[in-house]
Design a protein around this motif. Sequence first.
Motif, mmCIF file in Angstrom:
data_model
loop_
_atom_site.group_PDB
_atom_site.id
_atom_site.type_symbol
_atom_site.label_atom_id
_atom_site.label_comp_id
_atom_site.label_asym_id
_atom_site.label_seq_id
_atom_site.Cartn_x
_atom_site.Cartn_y
_atom_site.Cartn_z
ATOM 1 N N PRO A 1 12.106 10.640 -5.938
ATOM 2 C CA PRO A 1 11.629 9.674 -6.937
ATOM 3 C C PRO A 1 12.325 8.318 -6.748
ATOM 4 C CG PRO A 1 11.968 11.805 -7.959
ATOM 5 C CD PRO A 1 12.513 11.917 -6.546
ATOM 6 N N GLY A 2 11.530 7.262 -6.744
ATOM 7 C CA GLY A 2 12.049 5.914 -6.528
ATOM 8 C C GLY A 2 12.180 5.522 -5.066
ATOM 9 N N ALA A 3 11.893 6.441 -4.148
ATOM 10 C CA ALA A 3 12.058 6.176 -2.711
ATOM 11 C C ALA A 3 10.971 5.242 -2.188
ATOM 12 C CB ALA A 3 12.036 7.483 -1.926
ATOM 13 N N THR A 4 11.297 4.592 -1.074
ATOM 14 C CA THR A 4 10.361 3.697 -0.396
ATOM 15 C C THR A 4 10.486 3.860 1.111
ATOM 16 O OG1 THR A 4 9.767 1.385 0.010
ATOM 17 C CG2 THR A 4 12.052 1.819 -0.547
ATOM 18 N N THR A 5 9.374 3.699 1.809
ATOM 19 C CA THR A 5 9.396 3.735 3.271
ATOM 20 C C THR A 5 9.844 2.406 3.851
ATOM 21 O OG1 THR A 5 7.099 2.990 3.466
ATOM 22 C CG2 THR A 5 7.477 5.379 3.347
ATOM 23 N N GLY A 6 9.914 1.368 3.014
ATOM 24 C CA GLY A 6 10.146 0.023 3.522
ATOM 25 C C GLY A 6 8.859 -0.491 4.164
ATOM 26 N N TRP A 7 8.743 -1.801 4.276
ATOM 27 C CA TRP A 7 7.556 -2.399 4.906
ATOM 28 C C TRP A 7 7.609 -2.126 6.401
ATOM 29 C CZ3 TRP A 7 3.541 -4.062 2.206
ATOM 30 C CH2 TRP A 7 3.737 -4.357 0.858
ATOM 31 N N HIS A 8 6.488 -1.716 6.971
ATOM 32 C CA HIS A 8 6.463 -1.344 8.383
ATOM 33 C C HIS A 8 5.030 -1.260 8.895
ATOM 34 C CE1 HIS A 8 5.799 2.471 6.285
ATOM 35 N NE2 HIS A 8 5.204 2.895 7.393
ATOM 36 N N TYR A 9 4.909 -1.031 10.187
ATOM 37 C CA TYR A 9 3.637 -0.676 10.821
ATOM 38 C C TYR A 9 3.948 0.318 11.924
ATOM 39 C CZ TYR A 9 4.748 -3.877 14.679
ATOM 40 O OH TYR A 9 5.346 -4.497 15.745
ATOM 41 N N HIS A 10 2.915 0.888 12.508
ATOM 42 C CA HIS A 10 3.071 1.887 13.567
ATOM 43 C C HIS A 10 2.389 1.398 14.843
ATOM 44 C CE1 HIS A 10 4.332 4.622 10.385
ATOM 45 N NE2 HIS A 10 3.289 4.198 9.703
ATOM 46 N N ASP A 11 2.955 1.757 15.987
ATOM 47 C CA ASP A 11 2.370 1.383 17.283
ATOM 48 C C ASP A 11 1.236 2.306 17.706
ATOM 49 O OD1 ASP A 11 3.989 -0.882 17.808
ATOM 50 O OD2 ASP A 11 5.630 0.431 18.419
ATOM 51 N N GLY A 12 1.002 3.341 16.946
ATOM 52 C CA GLY A 12 -0.100 4.271 17.190
ATOM 53 C C GLY A 12 -0.600 4.776 15.854
ATOM 54 N N PRO A 13 -1.761 5.407 15.820
ATOM 55 C CA PRO A 13 -2.286 5.890 14.541
ATOM 56 C C PRO A 13 -1.418 7.003 13.959
ATOM 57 C CG PRO A 13 -3.622 6.701 16.355
ATOM 58 C CD PRO A 13 -2.634 5.741 16.947
ATOM 59 N N LEU A 14 -1.524 7.143 12.656
ATOM 60 C CA LEU A 14 -0.752 8.141 11.925
ATOM 61 C C LEU A 14 -1.719 8.913 11.034
ATOM 62 C CD1 LEU A 14 2.501 7.607 10.007
ATOM 63 C CD2 LEU A 14 0.491 8.317 8.747
ATOM 64 N N TYR A 15 -1.507 10.225 10.948
ATOM 65 C CA TYR A 15 -2.310 11.099 10.094
ATOM 66 C C TYR A 15 -1.349 11.919 9.247
ATOM 67 C CZ TYR A 15 -5.744 9.783 13.552
ATOM 68 O OH TYR A 15 -6.555 9.054 14.376
ATOM 69 N N ALA A 16 -1.593 11.979 7.944
ATOM 70 C CA ALA A 16 -0.678 12.700 7.061
ATOM 71 C C ALA A 16 -1.458 13.502 6.029
ATOM 72 C CB ALA A 16 0.252 11.722 6.351
ATOM 73 N N VAL A 17 -0.793 14.545 5.529
ATOM 74 C CA VAL A 17 -1.312 15.343 4.432
ATOM 75 C C VAL A 17 -0.216 15.395 3.372
ATOM 76 C CG1 VAL A 17 -2.107 17.636 3.709
ATOM 77 C CG2 VAL A 17 -2.765 16.746 5.945
ATOM 78 N N VAL A 18 -0.595 15.150 2.135
ATOM 79 C CA VAL A 18 0.352 15.210 1.022
ATOM 80 C C VAL A 18 0.453 16.651 0.559
ATOM 81 C CG1 VAL A 18 0.910 14.383 -1.301
ATOM 82 C CG2 VAL A 18 -0.285 12.872 0.312
#
Length: 143
Positions: free
Chosen positions: A56-73
């Motif tokens: 809770p309260g966490a952040t990934t920070g501002w960023h981008y990726h050099d390749g596509p990303l796929y995620a499931v919550v």
Amino acid sequence: MSIARKFVISVSAIAGCLLAAPVAGATPTAGVEVTTLAETTVAGTHYVLRELTLQPGATTGWHYHDGPLYAVVRNGVLSHYDSSCAVDGSHGPGHTIVEPSGPGYVHIGRNQGSHPVVLDVLYMLPVGAPPSQDVPNPGCPFQ
């Protein structure tokens, strides 16, 4: 110690500090735990499967990726913002997230809830690329 040796040691120390320094103005990840589950390289693409837990309260920070990303919550709700500061997704359990690659898709993930967010994330990266590239906050009133 010779002057040449002192020079080499000094230059090496300075280079090491510069290489280890974060991107100027970058917004660091905070409260995120990462576990690498698997990785392999096939035909010039490096595949990395990770479990990310955002407290809770966490952040990934501002960023981008050099390749596509796929995620499931798997757990919690991830709030996802684009570089215009707009919410471009609120993802709960079972939702999939697809993030395009490149510096044209700067974004941040935040856990604004009271329960951990758990994600299974597949990165498809060029060989040698990091999972993400940190960037400065694009001007949003939050990190």
